[in-house]
Design a protein around this motif. Structure first.
Motif, PDB file in Angstrom:
ATOM      1  N   ASP A 226       9.114  -9.114   3.542  1.00  0.00           N
ATOM      2  CA  ASP A 226      10.004  -9.476   2.438  1.00  0.00           C
ATOM      3  C   ASP A 226       9.454  -9.026   1.094  1.00  0.00           C
ATOM      4  O   ASP A 226      10.202  -8.551   0.226  1.00  0.00           O
ATOM      5  N   GLN A 227       8.137  -9.163   0.900  1.00  0.00           N
ATOM      6  CA  GLN A 227       7.538  -8.820  -0.385  1.00  0.00           C
ATOM      7  C   GLN A 227       7.629  -7.325  -0.672  1.00  0.00           C
ATOM      8  O   GLN A 227       8.032  -6.913  -1.774  1.00  0.00           O
ATOM      9  N   VAL A 228       7.282  -6.512   0.293  1.00  0.00           N
ATOM     10  CA  VAL A 228       7.334  -5.071   0.062  1.00  0.00           C
ATOM     11  C   VAL A 228       8.788  -4.606  -0.057  1.00  0.00           C
ATOM     12  O   VAL A 228       9.083  -3.659  -0.815  1.00  0.00           O
ATOM     13  N   LYS A 229       9.705  -5.254   0.626  1.00  0.00           N
ATOM     14  CA  LYS A 229      11.122  -4.936   0.464  1.00  0.00           C
ATOM     15  C   LYS A 229      11.564  -5.235  -0.962  1.00  0.00           C
ATOM     16  O   LYS A 229      12.272  -4.417  -1.592  1.00  0.00           O
ATOM     17  N   SER A 230      11.162  -6.377  -1.488  1.00  0.00           N
ATOM     18  CA  SER A 230      11.506  -6.744  -2.868  1.00  0.00           C
ATOM     19  C   SER A 230      10.922  -5.740  -3.860  1.00  0.00           C
ATOM     20  O   SER A 230      11.572  -5.390  -4.856  1.00  0.00           O
ATOM     21  N   MET A 231       9.706  -5.267  -3.597  1.00  0.00           N
ATOM     22  CA  MET A 231       9.073  -4.271  -4.470  1.00  0.00           C
ATOM     23  C   MET A 231       9.870  -2.966  -4.474  1.00  0.00           C
ATOM     24  O   MET A 231      10.037  -2.336  -5.528  1.00  0.00           O
ATOM     25  N   MET A 232      10.362  -2.569  -3.303  1.00  0.00           N
ATOM     26  CA  MET A 232      11.140  -1.324  -3.232  1.00  0.00           C
ATOM     27  C   MET A 232      12.472  -1.453  -3.963  1.00  0.00           C
ATOM     28  O   MET A 232      12.894  -0.527  -4.661  1.00  0.00           O
TER      29      MET A 232
ATOM     30  N   VAL B  37       7.051   4.426 -12.762  1.00  0.00           N
ATOM     31  CA  VAL B  37       7.557   4.874 -11.458  1.00  0.00           C
ATOM     32  C   VAL B  37       6.396   5.285 -10.561  1.00  0.00           C
ATOM     33  O   VAL B  37       6.351   4.918  -9.373  1.00  0.00           O
ATOM     34  N   TYR B  38       5.449   6.019 -11.124  1.00  0.00           N
ATOM     35  CA  TYR B  38       4.289   6.499 -10.367  1.00  0.00           C
ATOM     36  C   TYR B  38       3.422   5.332  -9.900  1.00  0.00           C
ATOM     37  O   TYR B  38       3.043   5.250  -8.721  1.00  0.00           O
ATOM     38  N   ASP B  39       3.078   4.432 -10.815  1.00  0.00           N
ATOM     39  CA  ASP B  39       2.181   3.323 -10.493  1.00  0.00           C
ATOM     40  C   ASP B  39       2.793   2.379  -9.455  1.00  0.00           C
ATOM     41  O   ASP B  39       2.118   1.986  -8.492  1.00  0.00           O
ATOM     42  N   ASP B  40       4.061   2.018  -9.660  1.00  0.00           N
ATOM     43  CA  ASP B  40       4.690   1.068  -8.741  1.00  0.00           C
ATOM     44  C   ASP B  40       4.895   1.677  -7.351  1.00  0.00           C
ATOM     45  O   ASP B  40       4.743   0.981  -6.338  1.00  0.00           O
ATOM     46  N   PHE B  41       5.219   2.971  -7.306  1.00  0.00           N
ATOM     47  CA  PHE B  41       5.396   3.586  -5.998  1.00  0.00           C
ATOM     48  C   PHE B  41       4.053   3.689  -5.271  1.00  0.00           C
ATOM     49  O   PHE B  41       4.003   3.526  -4.040  1.00  0.00           O
ATOM     50  N   SER B  42       2.991   3.954  -6.014  1.00  0.00           N
ATOM     51  CA  SER B  42       1.659   3.998  -5.394  1.00  0.00           C
ATOM     52  C   SER B  42       1.285   2.638  -4.821  1.00  0.00           C
ATOM     53  O   SER B  42       0.696   2.544  -3.728  1.00  0.00           O
ATOM     54  N   LEU B  43       1.661   1.574  -5.523  1.00  0.00           N
ATOM     55  CA  LEU B  43       1.387   0.227  -5.038  1.00  0.00           C
ATOM     56  C   LEU B  43       2.204  -0.080  -3.769  1.00  0.00           C
ATOM     57  O   LEU B  43       1.686  -0.703  -2.840  1.00  0.00           O
TER      58      LEU B  43
END
Length: 287
Positions: free
Chosen positions: A202-208, A245-251
């Motif tokens: 759920d957490q990684v889905k919310s991040m995406m 965009v770069y930082d959040d996608f890397s996370l």
């Protein structure tokens, strides 16, 4: 005395006439009438004792009974028998062939999906997976598929950024391509938000979902506006959006790798090796 003679003569004459009458009657008159009920019962009794007539094809042993019609009937019976046997053999052969094909397909599919790993001796051995392992991998593949969709959108954006940075094209012609990607953003946002995943994803889905709606969508809008309006302030905001965009996608990528590391059968080689810089080098510079 004369009277006795007359009487005797009269009786003899009468007897003679009676005999003549009897002889003149037809045979049917002296026969007894037959009883229909009795005759019917007797016929039934005699009919039961009669042997039923055998089928024509059992009478052919006697050559005196053979006729052209009998021979034709016998040949037809033989042909039908052979045909039935042939059909049965064909069905058996078809069943065996179908079963063999299904078994072969199962083997091919199993060989295609089976993953191998190296043991302590350096030999590649099939990776064993339990039913629970398969279920967990299926759940992980659901979230991994959405991650790959996000990465595909990011890759398209990186290629546009590269073309702008090269300065070899009119940036006003590239701006509409940024705007066109907003349609992909909308579709991906709806699909990602709608997927059903295991609780631990759920957490990684919310991040995406947040990355799609608030990171990449905002960046595409600002970079397009900055180019179209030649607005420096919006361009600076777009650069900040690009870094986010770069930082959040890397996370997000790090989380996907961490989650997949505990899943038996999950192949993370491509996920671990991918970076925005390497992608540009491979697609544009061919490195």
């Amino acid at each position: 005395m004369k009277q006795n003679k007359n009487l005797l003569s009269s009786r003899l004459t009468e007897n003679r006439m009676n005999d003549q009458n009897i002889q003149s009657k037809p045979d049917s008159a002296i026969q007894e009438k037959s009883n229909p009920v009795l005759e019917k019962k007797l016929n039934k009794i005699f009919d039961k004792g009669k042997k039923e007539e055998e089928p024509a094809y059992f009478q052919y042993a006697d050559s005196s009974n053979l006729t052209d019609q009998n021979l034709e009937d016998y040949a037809e019976i033989q042909d039908n028998t052979k045909m039935k046997r042939g059909n049965l053999h064909t069905k058996i052969i078809n069943f065996v062939l179908i079963a063999g094909c299904i078994y072969l397909l199962v083997l091919i599919f199993g060989a295609a999906v089976t993953k191998y790993q190296y043991n302590s001796d350096g030999k590649a051995v099939p990776e064993k997976m339990s039913v629970d392992d398969i279920r967990q991998k299926h759940n992980f593949d659901t979230i991994l598929t959405q991650y790959e969709y996000c990465r595909s959108l990011y890759e398209k954006t990186l290629l546009l950024d590269y073309r702008v940075a090269q300065g070899q094209e009119d940036t006003l012609e590239i701006a509409p391509e940024y705007e066109a990607l907003l349609d992909d953003v909308q579709n991906l946002s709806v699909k990602t938000d709608a997927i059903s995943v295991d609780t631990k994803y759920d957490q990684v889905k919310s991040m995406m979902v947040n990355w799609i709606k608030n990171d990449i969508a905002v960046y595409l809008q600002n970079i397009s506006a900055a180019i179209s309006e030649n607005n420096t302030e919006i361009a600076n905001n777009a650069l900040q959006d690009k870094d986010r965009v770069y930082d959040d996608f890397s996370l997000i990528t790090q989380n996907i790798v961490a989650l997949g590391s505990s899943i038996s059968g999950a192949d993370l080689t491509d996920i671990k090796s991918w970076t925005p810089e390497d992608y540009v080098d491979q697609e544009i510079n061919g490195k």
